[in-house]
Design an enzyme around this catalytic site. Structure first.
Site, mmCIF file in Angstrom:
data_model
loop_
_atom_site.group_PDB
_atom_site.id
_atom_site.type_symbol
_atom_site.label_atom_id
_atom_site.label_comp_id
_atom_site.label_asym_id
_atom_site.label_seq_id
_atom_site.Cartn_x
_atom_site.Cartn_y
_atom_site.Cartn_z
ATOM 1 N N LYS A 77 7.136 0.370 -3.231
ATOM 2 C CA LYS A 77 7.731 -0.972 -3.176
ATOM 3 C C LYS A 77 8.336 -1.317 -4.532
ATOM 4 C CE LYS A 77 4.743 -2.510 0.563
ATOM 5 N NZ LYS A 77 3.505 -3.134 0.996
ATOM 6 N N GLN A 84 -1.313 -6.648 -1.437
ATOM 7 C CA GLN A 84 -1.417 -5.446 -0.595
ATOM 8 C C GLN A 84 -2.722 -5.482 0.203
ATOM 9 O OE1 GLN A 84 0.996 -2.944 -0.315
ATOM 10 N NE2 GLN A 84 -0.303 -2.229 1.353
ATOM 11 N N ASP A 117 5.562 -11.434 2.920
ATOM 12 C CA ASP A 117 4.983 -10.639 4.010
ATOM 13 C C ASP A 117 4.963 -11.423 5.325
ATOM 14 O OD1 ASP A 117 4.436 -8.030 3.481
ATOM 15 O OD2 ASP A 117 2.421 -8.366 2.683
#
Ligand code: NAD
Length: 302
Positions: free
Chosen positions: A65, A109, A132
């Site tokens: 990422k 994460q 997200d």
């Protein structure tokens, strides 16, 4: 004639949907938008990536990422916290990032260590920075058909489907898996595209029969080669989200690729399908978040 029947006439072996190539194009388009933001508005989109612990798969995802963000001109801020970090310490960091002007997107994460309540963490992220798309407000906005931030893997699935079939109106989509991360938001996005959507899950009876009705089948389960060729309507579009590791260390999907390829019209490989799209959509969400936070017109990315 239905879309599926047309495809059925055209070919006997499924066409592979190249997620890697589609994601590359998407990242290039995002990099162009970032260039414009930097040149015209002196705005560098910023993404904070928070990793707690050293889960090997998460370490790889986070590093991919960061690399992709840098290539697109997005500034990334990295926070690698020890696995013993307390929930309060993590929430304090998120509250600090919520206030940081240069940070437009915050990604924590998952999975988190067991002593941390993931929901408390997701709810603490400012919904405007929730790239997200997992904050309850963004989930609600997706349900209500209002603008918000949408989870990245589901966005990627829709882009893959639309790369081969632009008009999904009236098609029957079956989604296997009902997680908040993939299954539920994919189903919402397919509804938004005017599909008739069936959601299947671990308690669904006669799953093969239901799948055989699908013009579009999305598998997000986490069970290697669950979906077989005789579950597929000839000509269907099959999107494989699953990531499963074999004993030999190979990554394979939820779909039995060789068997399903004999029947489907289009199919995504694993790796090289949904995975690369997830990262590209994360970058897209960061640019969208940066524009909204600076009252700039949100570009149509893609
Ligand atoms: P999850 O474990 O939260 O959900 C799995 C879902 O599958 C559940 O809703 C469950 O009801 C359903 N299920 C389980 N067994 C089933 C069965 N036998 N038949 C039908 N349904 C069944 O997982 P998730 O987070 O939604 O992820 C699903 C898969 O997608 C995993 O392999 C994950 O690694 C992968 N994934 C990939 C990406 C990507 O970027 N490519 C992103 C997220 C998740």
């Amino acid at each position: 004639m239905t879309h599926t029947a047309e495809r059925e006439e055209k070919q006997s072996q499924a066409t592979r949907i190249d997620g890697k190539a589609i994601a590359k194009k998407l990242r290039e388009s995002i990099a162009c938008h970032v260039d414009v933001l930097v040149t015209d508005h002196k705005l560098i989109p910023g993404l904070a990536v928070v990793l707690v612990g050293e889960d090997p798969a998460s370490v790889i995802y986070v590093s991919n990422k960061k690399k992709s963000a840098a290539e697109a001109g997005i500034r990334s801020f990295e926070y690698n916290l020890s696995k013993d970090t307390s929930q309060d310490e993590l929430l304090n960091l998120i509250q600090k990032l919520n206030k940081e002007k240069e940070v437009h997107g915050i990604l924590v994460q998952l999975p988190l260590p067991k002593h941390i309540d993931a929901n408390a963490v997701l709810e603490t992220i400012d919904s405007a920075k929730d790239v997200d798309g997992l904050h309850i407000e963004n989930i609600g906005r997706l349900m209500a058909g209002m603008p918000g931030l949408v989870p990245c893997t589901p966005l990627g699935c829709i882009a893959l489907i639309k790369s081969v079939e632009n008009n999904l109106t009236g098609l029957h989509a079956v989604v296997i898996g009902r997680s908040n991360l993939v299954g539920k938001p994919v189903a919402q996005l397919l509804l938004r595209e005017n599909c008739t959507v069936t959601m299947a899950h671990s308690r669904t009876s006669n799953l093969p029969h239901i799948c055989r009705q699908a013009d579009i089948l999305v598998a997000a389960v986490g069970k290697a080669k669950l979906v077989k060729g005789d579950w597929i309507k000839p000509g269907a579009i099959v999107i494989d989200v699953g990531i499963n590791r074999t004993e030999a260390g190979k990554i394979i999907g939820d779909v039995d690729f060789d068997d399903v390829s004999k029947v489907a019209g289009y199919i995504t490989p694993v790796p090289g399908g949904a995975g690369p799209m997830t990262i590209a959509c994360l970058l897209g969400n960061t640019v969208i978040a940066a524009c909204r936070q600076n009252n700039l017109t949100v570009p149509s990315i893609g």
